[in-house]
Write an enzyme that holds these catalytic residues in place. Structure first.
Site, PDB file in Angstrom:
ATOM      1  N   ASP B  25      50.100  13.754  52.453  1.00 18.66           N
ATOM      2  CA  ASP B  25      50.105  12.618  51.566  1.00 18.66           C
ATOM      3  C   ASP B  25      50.693  14.589  50.864  1.00 18.66           C
ATOM      4  OD1 ASP B  25      50.431  11.892  49.527  1.00 18.66           O
ATOM      5  OD2 ASP B  25      48.055  11.511  48.591  1.00 18.66           O
ATOM      6  N   LYS B  87      59.431  15.991  44.471  1.00 18.48           N
ATOM      7  CA  LYS B  87      59.402  14.562  45.132  1.00 18.48           C
ATOM      8  C   LYS B  87      60.080  13.775  44.252  1.00 18.48           C
ATOM      9  CE  LYS B  87      56.467  11.355  46.835  1.00 18.48           C
ATOM     10  NZ  LYS B  87      54.967  11.057  46.580  1.00 18.48           N
ATOM     11  N   GLU B 184      52.175   5.231  51.536  1.00 18.41           N
ATOM     12  CA  GLU B 184      51.499   5.200  50.452  1.00 18.41           C
ATOM     13  C   GLU B 184      49.605   4.065  50.125  1.00 18.41           C
ATOM     14  OE1 GLU B 184      52.504   7.351  47.683  1.00 18.41           O
ATOM     15  OE2 GLU B 184      53.647   9.492  48.727  1.00 18.41           O
ATOM     16  N   ASP B 206      48.900   1.906  43.222  1.00 21.24           N
ATOM     17  CA  ASP B 206      49.122   2.864  43.385  1.00 21.24           C
ATOM     18  C   ASP B 206      49.612   3.938  42.125  1.00 21.24           C
ATOM     19  OD1 ASP B 206      49.514   6.035  44.415  1.00 21.24           O
ATOM     20  OD2 ASP B 206      50.024   5.282  46.440  1.00 21.24           O
TER      21      ASP B 206
END
Lengths: 180, 622
Positions: B25, B87, B184, B206
């Site tokens: 992850d 990210k 994800e 999420d």
């Protein structure tokens, strides 16, 4: 490029081993789709050689396309009529009964009004009415294709339904704009 | 039912051997790695027993790099060279990055993906992410005691093609074999679904540090089917921090901040937000480098007020995803909460209100994605046990299209299509004798090209000269199981395959990647050579095993002559792979691959026929 000996010539009904009919049993379709996809999906070949993996992707793509086509009643009807040699000629044939066109225009205006008034409830109401109407017409379509085999009438109904499906997309867009 | 007992090609190759595979992850704030041990998915801790790795990379003047907690500790000392939340920059241009003016980094003005000027040189987000992945890889290899066969890396479902490609490139730079890019929320659904053996429609909400995803899945025995996905790849906990940060500046009437002070305040803002998840108020006291003093108290009421629009921003994609799935809230059996930011009570309340039910919080929101990814990695590496098998059907999050006349977008593949998916579109020339054509590939939902993301520009050359409108050029979009797009073009009337030049608008070219690889290996070029050779040998072995098990299983599909040809090609590869000539190994692998093409096709056809043959639909086990 190598030409693979894929059974790509098979039509989508044959691919899933299902009868060629508009009143297709969706539960059976789903079961067959999953059974075939469970064989060909790239994840089932992640550890195989390059040829297997490339083929797996091509097959899985084809199986997805077949499933999507047969799952939607509109796409299924167009595909089936095409197989039966009665292409609905969506692009070239735009003739529609006048009263149908009038009703569509009224509905379209109602959608535009509700959109500019940001009336979510009104949009939902039009949407649910339209959905019910479409549902009834698809039942009639299955009868025209499977039972009475009146393909000309079926092709006309398919063209009308495309109009209504388009309107449904416009309502969804409007809802999106209103709720955003 | 016997269906799953028919040996899968992947399963039959040396089933006794356990291959080392992990799920990673790669998060905005923290990263994790997990693996399956004795049938259980577990997170791998670092040497100090900590499961998380802060996604922070610090560069020093001597070229050394620190990753994780030690880097995090440096962020207020040296903010310019300590990169957090990288990210957010993956596959992104300068103008895409929110609040870029408040970031302490030295951005390099360049076309395409942003680059950062650090004390150790100019670094792209791909290289910075690769540092995080390298640290993760070392942790996993130390913990598992061997080289990794492969990894599943998770990405936000709403990541576009450029962001996915950047992630895959980073993995490549870190020396990881990517088995799959996995969305994800889908990873979370796997972990949740397998844990609780639930069936029905589930929503996965999420909210991470920098990205937001909502996925609607249908879970049934042996199948995880994503019905629709939506989100915002630039909405996350960081934005809530930023609102608090701005509130502090406004309340304390601060002067323009130095990078150091800005970083310090951002950290305090985040701490205050986290404290509010447990308490009704959070004190914020900071002494700044400018000798200004901040002494404030942030209450739940104020926090709710200043972040209201952010919460609303997360709800709109939920409604849209439900509509795309053709469902209403009444159809949803449960809402699974993922990501540290879902700890905020404001989010919990808003989700409960929208879905008319209490969300499910019985999984660790920080770990669930990595745990799910590990299970999928284990499956893909071929470690699965009989009966312990499932099928994952995911979708592409955004529509893909082409620019047409007047700067309008023609959608070729609509969003939420089950992948892999391919679509073709025909074009023609509009001038007599035209031999080239420019094609612009975009991603997004808007009607105008300028409102969508530019993915690539293609130039098709070598179209045979014909009168206007006579040429038929078929452009085919193929999205693979990773959600990555490739485009091919072919002139239909002559069968001429037109040459394509890909210029990725935000990605890195193969040359750039090669350059980075070379640079990172410049200290250890022998190592690089040996590693590449070793990889080729492992790959050869894998190919031989796969071929042999296929031959064992389906020998009847080949004539004596065909069989002899494949056997000879296998022998050739076996001879070459012992040596150290990597090119010869590659050539022999390609020869074997080509020799088995037709065989593979026949096997696949046979397996499809077997899936349905002689079975009543009611008996199908899936």
């Amino acid at each position: 490029m190598t030409t693979f000996d894929l059974n790509f010539a098979e039509d989508y009904f044959t691919l899933f081993g299902l009868p060629r009919e508009q009143a297709l049993d969706l539960a059976s379709l789903e079961k067959c789709f999953r059974a075939v996809q469970a064989k060909v999906h790239p994840d089932k070949h992640a550890h195989a050689g390059d040829s297997d993996r490339r083929l797996a992707m091509q097959w899985a793509t084809r199986v997805n396309e077949a499933f999507q086509t047969l799952k939607s009643p509109g796409k299924r009807a167009r595909y089936l009529l095409h197989l039966l040699g009665h292409d609905p000629q969506i692009e070239s044939n735009t003739a529609m009964p006048v009263e149908f066109l009038m009703k569509q225009m009224e509905l379209r205006e109602a959608v535009m009004e509700a959109r500019s008034a940001a009336d979510e409830e009104a949009l939902e109401a039009v949407r649910s009415n339209l959905l019910n109407e479409i549902k009834v017409e698809y039942q009639r379509l299955a009868e025209l294709i499977d039972v009475t085999r009146d393909f000309t009438a079926a092709a006309n109904l398919v063209r009308q339904l495309m109009f209504q499906e388009k309107l449904l997309t416009e309502i969804d867009d409007a809802l999106e704009a209103v709720t955003a | 039912m016997a269906l799953l007992q028919i040996a899968e090609p992947g399963e039959s190759a040396a089933p006794h051997e356990h291959r080392l595979a992990v799920g990673i992850d790669l998060g905005t704030t923290n990263s994790l790695v997990a693996t399956v041990r004795s049938g259980m998915s577990v997170v791998l801790n670092d040497a100090s027993g900590r499961p998380l790795l802060p996604s922070v990379v610090a560069y020093a003047a001597d070229g050394s790099v620190e990753v994780g907690y030690s880097a995090e500790a440096r962020q207020s000392i040296d903010p310019r060279n300590t990169i957090v939340s990288v990210k957010r920059f993956m596959g992104r241009g300068r103008h895409d990055i929110a609040h870029i003016e408040t970031l302490p980094y030295d951005f390099v003005d360049a076309e395409g993906m942003v680059k950062l000027k650090t004390i150790a040189g100019i670094r792209s987000p791909v290289e910075i992410s690769a540092e995080i992945l390298k640290t993760i890889r070392h942790r996993a290899e130390a913990s598992l005691g061997g080289e990794l066969t492969g990894a599943v890396i998770t990405v936000p479902a709403y990541f576009d093609d450029a962001q996915r490609q950047a992630t895959k490139d980073a993995a490549r730079l870190a020396g990881l074999n990517v088995l799959r890019l996995l969305n994800e929320p889908t990873a979370a659904a796997i972990a949740y679904g397998l844990d609780n053996s639930v069936e029905g429609v589930y929503a996965v909400f999420d909210l991470g540090g920098g990205t937001f995803d909502i996925s609607i899945l249908r879970l049934s025995k042996g199948v995880f089917e994503v019905m629709a996905t939506g989100g915002d790849s630039a909405l996350g906990g960081d934005d809530f921090d930023h609102r608090v940060f701005c509130w502090i500046i406004e309340q304390a009437k601060l002067m323009p901040l130095s990078p150091h002070d800005a970083r310090l305040l951002q950290m305090r803002a985040r701490e205050a937000k986290e404290q509010l998840s447990q308490h009704g108020e959070a004190p914020i006291t900071v002494k700044l480098g400018s000798s200004e003093y901040v002494d404030l108290v942030l209450t739940t009421e104020v926090f709710t007020e200043i972040t209201r629009t952010l919460v609303q921003k997360a709800l709109a994609p939920c409604k849209k995803a439900l509509r795309d799935a053709g469902l209403t809230v009444a159809d949803v059996s449960g809402v699974v909460m993922v990501g540290g930011s879902t700890r905020m009570p404001q989010i919990q309340h808003a989700v409960a209100e929208l879905f008319k039910q209490e969300p499910l919080n019985n999984l660790d929101p920080d770990k669930v994605v990595a745990l799910g990814a590990a299970t999928q990695a284990n499956l893909l590496a071929g470690n699965r046990a009989t009966g312990d098998d499932w099928l994952l059907l995911d979708v592409n999050p955004l529509s893909l299209g082409l620019e047409t006349m007047g700067g309008l977008v023609e959608k070729v593949i609509p969003r939420n299509s089950t992948i892999p998916v391919a679509r073709a579109q025909d074009f023609t020339t509009f001038k007599d004798g035209q031999t080239a054509m420019a094609i612009h590939v975009v991603q997004g939902e808007r009607e105008l090209v300028t409102d969508c993301r530019s993915l690539a520009r293609f130039e098709l050359r070598g179209i045979p000269p014909m009168v206007a409108g006579a040429a038929r050029i078929r452009v085919t979009f193929q999205v693979d199981a990773d959600g990555l797009l490739s485009v091919t073009a072919r002139e239909q009337t002559t069968g001429h395959q037109a040459r394509i030049e890909v210029k990725p608008s935000y990605g890195l070219s193969d040359d750039e990647i090669a350059g980075m690889l070379k640079e990172s290996f410049s200290h250890a070029s022998d190592d690089a050579f040996r590693r590449a050779l070793r990889e080729a040998q492992v790959e050869s072995q894998r190919l031989i095993e796969a071929t042999q098990s296929a031959l064992l299983e389906s020998a009847d599909l080949l004539s004596t002559l065909e069989r002899a040809h494949i056997d000879a090609t296998v022998t050739k590869l076996q001879t070459v792979m012992i040596g150290d000539d990597r090119r010869a190994i590659d050539a022999a692998m390609q020869a074997l691959s080509a020799a088995t093409n037709e065989f593979a096709a026949r096997r696949m056809n046979q397996s499809v026929q077997r899936a349905l043959a002689g079975r009543n639909v009611d008996q199908l086990s899936l």
